[in-house]
Design a protein around this motif. Structure first.
Motif, short mmCIF file in Angstrom:
data_model
loop_
_atom_site.label_atom_id
_atom_site.label_comp_id
_atom_site.label_asym_id
_atom_site.label_seq_id
_atom_site.Cartn_x
_atom_site.Cartn_y
_atom_site.Cartn_z
N ILE A 83 -2.86 -47.98 4.55
CA ILE A 83 -3.91 -47.80 3.55
C ILE A 83 -4.09 -49.07 2.74
N ASP A 84 -2.97 -49.63 2.28
CA ASP A 84 -3.02 -50.88 1.52
C ASP A 84 -3.60 -52.00 2.39
N PHE A 85 -3.21 -52.04 3.64
CA PHE A 85 -3.71 -53.05 4.57
C PHE A 85 -5.23 -52.95 4.71
N ALA A 86 -5.73 -51.72 4.85
CA ALA A 86 -7.17 -51.52 5.05
C ALA A 86 -7.97 -51.95 3.83
N THR A 87 -7.51 -51.61 2.62
CA THR A 87 -8.26 -51.96 1.42
C THR A 87 -8.13 -53.44 1.07
N THR A 88 -7.10 -54.10 1.60
CA THR A 88 -6.91 -55.53 1.32
C THR A 88 -7.75 -56.41 2.23
N ILE A 89 -7.77 -56.09 3.53
CA ILE A 89 -8.48 -56.95 4.48
C ILE A 89 -9.99 -56.69 4.48
N VAL B 34 -16.82 -49.74 -1.59
CA VAL B 34 -17.39 -48.46 -1.14
C VAL B 34 -16.62 -47.30 -1.76
N LEU B 35 -15.30 -47.39 -1.75
CA LEU B 35 -14.47 -46.31 -2.30
C LEU B 35 -14.66 -46.16 -3.80
N LEU B 36 -14.74 -47.30 -4.50
CA LEU B 36 -14.87 -47.26 -5.95
C LEU B 36 -16.21 -46.67 -6.38
N THR B 37 -17.29 -47.15 -5.78
CA THR B 37 -18.62 -46.63 -6.13
C THR B 37 -18.77 -45.18 -5.68
N MET C 252 -11.38 -35.82 3.10
CA MET C 252 -12.67 -35.17 2.95
C MET C 252 -13.43 -35.12 4.28
N PHE C 253 -13.42 -36.23 5.02
CA PHE C 253 -14.24 -36.31 6.22
C PHE C 253 -13.48 -36.08 7.52
N TYR C 254 -12.17 -36.37 7.51
CA TYR C 254 -11.44 -36.29 8.76
C TYR C 254 -10.26 -35.33 8.71
N LYS C 255 -10.02 -34.69 7.55
CA LYS C 255 -8.99 -33.66 7.42
C LYS C 255 -7.63 -34.14 7.93
N LEU C 256 -7.23 -35.35 7.51
CA LEU C 256 -5.98 -35.93 8.02
C LEU C 256 -4.73 -35.26 7.43
N GLY C 257 -4.82 -34.81 6.19
CA GLY C 257 -3.69 -34.14 5.57
C GLY C 257 -2.44 -35.01 5.55
N GLY C 258 -1.34 -34.50 6.16
CA GLY C 258 -0.07 -35.22 6.18
C GLY C 258 -0.16 -36.55 6.90
N ALA C 259 -1.06 -36.66 7.86
CA ALA C 259 -1.22 -37.93 8.58
C ALA C 259 -1.69 -39.04 7.65
N GLY C 260 -2.52 -38.67 6.70
CA GLY C 260 -2.98 -39.67 5.73
C GLY C 260 -1.83 -40.18 4.88
N ARG C 261 -0.97 -39.28 4.46
CA ARG C 261 0.20 -39.69 3.65
C ARG C 261 1.14 -40.56 4.47
N ALA C 262 1.25 -40.26 5.76
CA ALA C 262 2.08 -41.09 6.64
C ALA C 262 1.50 -42.49 6.76
N GLU D 234 -6.45 -47.17 -2.93
CA GLU D 234 -5.64 -46.57 -1.87
C GLU D 234 -5.73 -45.05 -1.89
N LEU D 235 -5.57 -44.48 -3.09
CA LEU D 235 -5.64 -43.02 -3.21
C LEU D 235 -7.06 -42.53 -2.95
#
Length: 331
Positions: free
Chosen positions: A103-109, A116-119, A86-96, A77-78
């Motif tokens: 975030i959890d939903f995306a990494t689960t489904i 990809v994230l781990l490697t 890094m790529f989209y400069k989301l900042g606070g939006a990412g934390r939201a 998730e982190l």
């Protein structure tokens, strides 16, 4: 010498232990290694008898000669938040997004996204340099998923690069695969001298080579010491040895020698059978055409001192001099 050392193995073979010992072995003469955990089990913290690892690089050990071992437990998730920043400069939006559970939903489904994230995080550590252009770490050691899924885990960025034809995702996936399929990487497989782990190891070697991923070495873990020499093994198989053993026990002053000889010969026979089976497994592993390293079974259990003992075994076997291996053909 390969800078990314990936360690995989069938469950129960001690791959996390071998990865930790390898990180210590490579941290010689003032070198720095990073030991990366990707499965969220906190096995590294347990081995080094330290507190739970956070999502940050933390020094956990000093190797003989002054080298340092750092550790990182990657949180998908982190890592995704890092990626988005890094790529989209989301900042606070990412934390939201994290607070909303996106975030959890995306990494689960999307299990592939998780890999990809781990490697990607591990490869970033391999490529990272300071302001003087010096690599942050001499080696990165990854405690990777088991042999049954190691090829797909490492090859997932190839699939992503094919799906995303352009843009930052495509470029990142290609950058990761350039590391994973280069001489900078070596994938080591941990096994025991038992039929199922050996077969899975050989299957894993074939799959990795078919995917053009660089195979390094085979680590044979928990090897029992040789208790009987070849003459004694031959005698243990002979039916005519019983009277001689009975006589020898009696001469040594052991009472009830006739009662002792049966259990002793049975135990020797079991050892001889296991010895022969282990020899057959060694022959199968040798057919892979890869360097073999054997690590002893620590009969008193594995503690931090035992981990340093295994690291010294690897150093004595030359793992820190040439950690890549031959990558020869599998016949």
């Amino acid at each position: 010498m390969s800078r990314l050392q990936v360690v995989s193995g069938k469950g129960g073979t001690g791959k996390t232990t071998v990865a930790a010992a390898l990180a210590l072995a490579l941290a010689t003469e003032g070198k720095r290694t990073l030991l990366v955990e990707v499965e969220g089990r906190q096995g590294i913290a347990q081995l080094f008898e330290t507190e739970v690892l956070p999502y940050e690089e933390r020094k956990i050990a000093v190797a003989p000669g002054g080298g340092e071992v750092y550790a990182l437990a990657i949180d998908p998730e982190l890592a995704l938040l890092d990626y988005l920043q890094m790529f989209y400069k989301l900042g606070g939006a990412g934390r939201a997004l994290k607070k909303l559970g996106a975030i959890d939903f995306a990494t689960t489904i999307a299990p592939g996204l998780r890999d990809v994230l781990l490697t990607g995080k591990a490869c970033e550590a391999v490529r990272r340099k300071d302001k003087q252009g010096v690599y942050a770490y001499d080696h990165v050691v990854m405690d990777a998923p088991p042999t049954g899924r190691i090829t797909r885990f490492l090859n997932v960025n190839d699939e992503v690069a094919g799906l995303a034809k352009i843009g930052p995702i495509h470029n990142q996936a290609q950058a990761v695969m350039r590391v994973l399929k280069s001489r900078e990487t070596a994938v080591h497989l941990v096994t025991l001298l038992e039929e199922m782990p050996v077969q899975e190891t050989l299957d894993g070697v074939r799959e990795l080579r078919a995917a053009q991923l660089p195979v390094g070495r085979i680590m044979v873990n928990m090897v029992r010491p040789a208790l009987l020499g070849e003459p004694a093994l031959a005698l243990s198989r002979a039916t005519s040895v019983r009277p001689a053993v009975t006589e020898a026990l009696a001469a040594a002053g052991l009472g009830s020698a006739d009662k002792l000889v049966g259990p002793l010969l049975a135990q020797a026979g079991e050892y001889a059978e296991r010895y022969a089976l282990e020899g057959a497994q060694r022959e199968q592993l040798a057919e892979a055409g890869l360097p073999l390293h054997e690590l002893p079974l620590l009969t008193e259990g594995l503690d931090l001192a035992g981990l340093y003992t295994l690291a010294e075994e690897l150093r004595q076997q030359g793992i820190s001099d040439d950690s890549k291996g031959s990558g020869g053909p599998l016949r």
